[in-house]
Design a protein around this motif. Structure first.
Motif, mmCIF file in Angstrom:
data_model
loop_
_atom_site.group_PDB
_atom_site.id
_atom_site.type_symbol
_atom_site.label_atom_id
_atom_site.label_comp_id
_atom_site.label_asym_id
_atom_site.label_seq_id
_atom_site.Cartn_x
_atom_site.Cartn_y
_atom_site.Cartn_z
ATOM 1 N N ARG A 164 1.052 10.399 -0.556
ATOM 2 C CA ARG A 164 0.424 9.101 -0.296
ATOM 3 C C ARG A 164 -0.499 9.149 0.908
ATOM 4 O O ARG A 164 -1.584 8.549 0.899
ATOM 5 N N ALA A 165 -0.098 9.844 1.956
ATOM 6 C CA ALA A 165 -0.938 9.917 3.153
ATOM 7 C C ALA A 165 -2.283 10.567 2.830
ATOM 8 O O ALA A 165 -3.343 10.077 3.237
ATOM 9 N N ASP A 183 -10.365 4.908 -30.256
ATOM 10 C CA ASP A 183 -11.262 3.838 -29.810
ATOM 11 C C ASP A 183 -11.052 3.520 -28.335
ATOM 12 O O ASP A 183 -12.004 3.182 -27.625
ATOM 13 N N LEU A 184 -9.797 3.631 -27.879
ATOM 14 C CA LEU A 184 -9.455 3.149 -26.540
ATOM 15 C C LEU A 184 -8.362 3.996 -25.921
ATOM 16 O O LEU A 184 -7.408 4.403 -26.599
ATOM 17 N N ALA A 185 -8.509 4.257 -24.633
ATOM 18 C CA ALA A 185 -7.434 4.835 -23.824
ATOM 19 C C ALA A 185 -7.106 3.850 -22.716
ATOM 20 O O ALA A 185 -8.005 3.227 -22.142
ATOM 21 N N VAL A 186 -5.821 3.708 -22.420
ATOM 22 C CA VAL A 186 -5.360 2.815 -21.353
ATOM 23 C C VAL A 186 -4.660 3.654 -20.293
ATOM 24 O O VAL A 186 -3.733 4.416 -20.595
ATOM 25 N N VAL A 187 -5.122 3.506 -19.052
ATOM 26 C CA VAL A 187 -4.540 4.225 -17.921
ATOM 27 C C VAL A 187 -3.967 3.193 -16.955
ATOM 28 O O VAL A 187 -4.668 2.266 -16.537
ATOM 29 N N VAL A 188 -2.699 3.342 -16.604
ATOM 30 C CA VAL A 188 -2.054 2.480 -15.615
ATOM 31 C C VAL A 188 -1.962 3.275 -14.318
ATOM 32 O O VAL A 188 -1.243 4.271 -14.247
ATOM 33 N N ALA A 189 -2.721 2.851 -13.305
ATOM 34 C CA ALA A 189 -2.847 3.615 -12.058
ATOM 35 C C ALA A 189 -2.307 2.807 -10.886
ATOM 36 O O ALA A 189 -2.561 1.602 -10.786
ATOM 37 N N ASP A 190 -1.598 3.488 -9.987
ATOM 38 C CA ASP A 190 -0.989 2.780 -8.857
ATOM 39 C C ASP A 190 -2.021 2.182 -7.909
ATOM 40 O O ASP A 190 -1.862 1.086 -7.386
ATOM 41 N N GLY A 191 -3.135 2.887 -7.669
ATOM 42 C CA GLY A 191 -4.165 2.379 -6.768
ATOM 43 C C GLY A 191 -3.618 2.071 -5.393
ATOM 44 O O GLY A 191 -2.793 2.809 -4.850
ATOM 45 N N LEU A 192 -4.047 0.956 -4.825
ATOM 46 C CA LEU A 192 -3.618 0.572 -3.476
ATOM 47 C C LEU A 192 -2.483 -0.449 -3.477
ATOM 48 O O LEU A 192 -2.108 -0.950 -2.422
ATOM 49 N N SER A 193 -1.922 -0.727 -4.662
ATOM 50 C CA SER A 193 -0.766 -1.618 -4.727
ATOM 51 C C SER A 193 0.101 -1.260 -5.928
ATOM 52 O O SER A 193 0.004 -1.889 -6.988
ATOM 53 N N PRO A 194 0.964 -0.254 -5.782
ATOM 54 C CA PRO A 194 1.919 0.016 -6.858
ATOM 55 C C PRO A 194 2.758 -1.208 -7.221
ATOM 56 O O PRO A 194 3.177 -1.364 -8.364
ATOM 57 N N VAL A 202 0.824 -1.206 0.000
ATOM 58 C CA VAL A 202 0.000 0.000 0.000
ATOM 59 C C VAL A 202 0.861 1.260 0.000
ATOM 60 O O VAL A 202 0.562 2.241 -0.693
ATOM 61 N N HIS A 203 1.942 1.235 0.779
ATOM 62 C CA HIS A 203 2.733 2.453 0.982
ATOM 63 C C HIS A 203 3.898 2.603 0.006
ATOM 64 O O HIS A 203 4.568 3.641 0.008
ATOM 65 N N THR A 204 4.143 1.597 -0.817
ATOM 66 C CA THR A 204 5.211 1.713 -1.812
ATOM 67 C C THR A 204 4.894 2.812 -2.826
ATOM 68 O O THR A 204 3.756 2.936 -3.282
ATOM 69 N N ALA A 205 5.890 3.595 -3.166
ATOM 70 C CA ALA A 205 5.692 4.655 -4.163
ATOM 71 C C ALA A 205 5.745 4.071 -5.567
ATOM 72 O O ALA A 205 6.528 3.153 -5.848
ATOM 73 N N ARG A 225 -13.337 6.659 -26.809
ATOM 74 C CA ARG A 225 -14.686 6.133 -26.625
ATOM 75 C C ARG A 225 -14.767 5.158 -25.452
ATOM 76 O O ARG A 225 -15.825 5.008 -24.835
ATOM 77 N N ILE A 226 -13.672 4.476 -25.163
ATOM 78 C CA ILE A 226 -13.618 3.539 -24.044
ATOM 79 C C ILE A 226 -12.310 3.785 -23.297
ATOM 80 O O ILE A 226 -11.274 4.053 -23.914
ATOM 81 N N VAL A 227 -12.355 3.681 -21.987
ATOM 82 C CA VAL A 227 -11.134 3.736 -21.193
ATOM 83 C C VAL A 227 -11.014 2.451 -20.384
ATOM 84 O O VAL A 227 -12.006 1.916 -19.881
ATOM 85 N N VAL A 228 -9.804 1.937 -20.316
ATOM 86 C CA VAL A 228 -9.490 0.796 -19.452
ATOM 87 C C VAL A 228 -8.443 1.257 -18.444
ATOM 88 O O VAL A 228 -7.389 1.776 -18.830
ATOM 89 N N VAL A 229 -8.755 1.076 -17.170
ATOM 90 C CA VAL A 229 -7.834 1.443 -16.097
ATOM 91 C C VAL A 229 -7.261 0.165 -15.494
ATOM 92 O O VAL A 229 -8.005 -0.687 -15.007
ATOM 93 N N LEU A 230 -5.943 0.031 -15.539
ATOM 94 C CA LEU A 230 -5.256 -1.039 -14.849
ATOM 95 C C LEU A 230 -4.806 -0.477 -13.502
ATOM 96 O O LEU A 230 -4.066 0.508 -13.453
ATOM 97 N N VAL A 231 -5.255 -1.081 -12.416
ATOM 98 C CA VAL A 231 -5.026 -0.479 -11.098
ATOM 99 C C VAL A 231 -4.603 -1.544 -10.101
ATOM 100 O O VAL A 231 -5.086 -2.675 -10.121
ATOM 101 N N GLY A 232 -3.688 -1.167 -9.218
ATOM 102 C CA GLY A 232 -3.284 -2.053 -8.135
ATOM 103 C C GLY A 232 -4.420 -2.203 -7.134
ATOM 104 O O GLY A 232 -4.915 -1.214 -6.588
ATOM 105 N N GLU A 233 -4.854 -3.448 -6.899
ATOM 106 C CA GLU A 233 -5.997 -3.693 -6.026
ATOM 107 C C GLU A 233 -5.587 -3.711 -4.551
ATOM 108 O O GLU A 233 -4.419 -3.898 -4.220
ATOM 109 N N ARG A 234 -6.586 -3.559 -3.696
ATOM 110 C CA ARG A 234 -6.345 -3.574 -2.260
ATOM 111 C C ARG A 234 -5.667 -4.890 -1.859
ATOM 112 O O ARG A 234 -6.192 -5.970 -2.117
#
Length: 258
Positions: free
Chosen positions: A90-91, A115-126, A58-61, A173-182
């Motif tokens: 982060r806090a 057609d598509l955008a891809v977002v890579v997001a750190d979320g709760l698990s970088p 969770v706390h990794t940058a 038109r579509i976005v896909v977010v790849l995110v670190g899960e809890r």
């Protein structure tokens, strides 16, 4: 029991742990045993180690340089842009989920028609992003010949909904977010994929589709996740919608993939 020569022999085979087969079939914390009123020392230490790994995840940058290098090594040829949410650190991000859902003030992105955008997001698990994002993106893109894909966006201190203003700004038109899960006690590196048709601020969770637990070898591998996502993307484009009206009726996953 002794032989006529006086040598001792075993009278029966040692008893086997009846829970061993179950423990081998799952990473869940089952059949831990007892030591008096508590857990055996080894199991207690395993629990503390797993908890520490989850907290660290969770706390990794987010290391954006590492993500860029992994994308390049995986053969992802898209331009890469970086954005930051409105959470300054982060806090604050952990305490103010709302700030993680919108871009930092002054964020600008090049607008096109995609057609598509891809977002890579750190979320709760970088950590999940570091380990699995590049392989997943590469597997998805190789299954989408002919699709116009926007420059890939790497987002720091980001929640899933940050993809809505980002996708809108890019003209996708579509976005896909790849995110670190809890993180859980057995899954600190799980990556989630969230698909949203017509991204714009104000979209709600019921308007998204989610593929969870991408983390080979203990969850979905990249090919399985990509097959399922691409089937949803194609159906979403035909239907002009996503979320509860879009059902996953395509790829059947093999037993034990979840």
């Amino acid at each position: 029991m002794t032989t006529p020569e006086g040598a001792e022999v075993a009278t029966s085979a040692p008893s086997r742990d009846p829970w061993a087969v179950l423990r081998q079939a799952t990473r869940a914390r089952v059949a831990l045993g007892r030591a008096g009123d508590g857990l055996p020392t080894a199991r207690e230490l395993e629990f503390r180690a797993a908890h520490a790994v989850a907290r660290d995840a969770v706390h990794t940058a987010l290391d954006t340089g590492r993500v860029r290098a992994a994308l390049a090594a995986a053969g992802v040829g898209l331009d890469v842009l970086e954005v930051h949410s409105a959470a300054p650190d982060r806090a604050t991000y952990l305490q103010r989920p709302d700030l993680g859902r919108r871009p930092a003030e002054g964020t600008t992105l090049p607008c096109g028609s995609y057609d598509l955008a891809v977002v890579v997001a750190d979320g709760l698990s970088p950590r999940a992003v570091h380990e699995h994002a590049a392989g997943t993106v590469a597997a998805v893109l190789e299954r989408l010949p002919g699709w116009e894909v926007a420059p890939l966006v790497v987002a720091s201190q980001a929640r899933v909904a940050l993809g809505d203003p980002v996708g809108e700004a890019l003209g996708a038109r579509i976005v896909v977010v790849l995110v670190g899960e809890r993180p859980g006690l057995s899954s600190a590196d799980s990556l989630g994929l969230y698909l949203t048709w017509g991204p714009r601020p104000g979209r709600v969770d019921a308007e998204r589709n989610c593929i969870s637990n991408v983390r080979p070898p203990h969850g979905l591998d990249y090919a399985q996740a990509a097959d399922t996502l691409v089937a949803l993307l194609q159906a979403s484009r035909q239907l002009g919608a996503s979320g509860v009206v879009l059902k996953d009726e395509g790829v059947t996953l093999p037993p034990g993939a979840g």
